[in-house]
Motif scaffolding. Structure first.
Motif, PDB file in Angstrom:
ATOM      1  N   VAL A   1      35.477  30.964  37.783  1.00  0.00           N
ATOM      2  CA  VAL A   1      34.495  31.234  36.785  1.00  0.00           C
ATOM      3  C   VAL A   1      34.344  32.761  36.765  1.00  0.00           C
ATOM      4  N   ILE A   2      34.377  33.028  37.008  1.00  0.00           N
ATOM      5  CA  ILE A   2      33.591  34.831  37.603  1.00  0.00           C
ATOM      6  C   ILE A   2      34.094  35.509  36.088  1.00  0.00           C
ATOM      7  N   THR A   3      35.286  35.093  36.535  1.00  0.00           N
ATOM      8  CA  THR A   3      36.546  35.783  35.521  1.00  0.00           C
ATOM      9  C   THR A   3      35.433  35.541  33.993  1.00  0.00           C
ATOM     10  N   GLU A   4      35.701  33.792  33.502  1.00  0.00           N
ATOM     11  CA  GLU A   4      34.929  33.293  32.150  1.00  0.00           C
ATOM     12  C   GLU A   4      34.317  34.256  31.759  1.00  0.00           C
ATOM     13  N   THR A   5      32.910  34.007  33.109  1.00  0.00           N
ATOM     14  CA  THR A   5      31.145  34.276  32.539  1.00  0.00           C
ATOM     15  C   THR A   5      30.806  35.173  34.038  1.00  0.00           C
ATOM     16  N   PRO A   6      31.245  36.539  34.437  1.00  0.00           N
ATOM     17  CA  PRO A   6      30.829  37.165  35.104  1.00  0.00           C
ATOM     18  C   PRO A   6      29.579  37.232  35.490  1.00  0.00           C
ATOM     19  N   ASP A   7      28.531  37.544  34.064  1.00  0.00           N
ATOM     20  CA  ASP A   7      26.715  37.266  34.418  1.00  0.00           C
ATOM     21  C   ASP A   7      25.818  36.083  34.441  1.00  0.00           C
ATOM     22  N   ARG A   8      27.502  34.626  35.166  1.00  0.00           N
ATOM     23  CA  ARG A   8      26.150  33.660  35.163  1.00  0.00           C
ATOM     24  C   ARG A   8      25.869  34.265  36.970  1.00  0.00           C
TER      25      ARG A   8
END
Length: 130
Positions: A69-76
């Motif tokens: 999740v962090i890799t795909e959406t680091p701003d979330r």
């Protein structure tokens, strides 16, 4: 290829989330694991898998899902929030504080994420208490 689109999985996501809400961690875990196998890059599936894994006591797997999740959406905030909770469950308080602090920073200025921010603050206070 099954020819499914992300929208085709909406019913399965709702059902798995209902299991999480009802406390059926293993049922939700099984459902989200199946969804992840169908589409490993779908962030919502990984978020659900991480949440279910934490509830089921599988912190290491939750950490792996949160990392995606962090890799795909680091701003979330969700990936950092789930990673922080998994680290906390594994006794890695320093890493938990780091991830939860980042999750909180990712919530700033986003009123639609107030519930994530509130839960993050709770777990951050737990991680800093020891």
């Amino acid at each position: 290829q099954l020819g499914l689109t992300p929208g085709d999985m909406y019913g399965a996501i709702v059902q798995a989330n209902e299991k999480l809400t009802a406390g059926d961690a293993m049922g939700a875990f099984s459902d989200f694991a199946t969804m992840v196998l169908m589409d490993p890059t779908a962030v919502e599936f990984q978020i659900g898998l991480a949440e279910a894994a934490i509830m089921a006591g599988h912190s290491e797997l939750a950490l792996q899902a949160a990392a995606i999740v962090i890799t795909e959406t680091p701003d979330r905030p969700e990936g950092f929030y789930l990673s922080g909770r998994a680290c906390l469950a594994m006794g890695e308080r320093e890493l938990a504080v780091e991830d939860l602090t980042q999750a909180l920073a990712n919530c700033e200025g986003k009123s639609d994420l107030a519930h994530v921010a509130a839960s993050t603050k709770h777990f951050l206070s737990v991680a800093q208490a020891e």
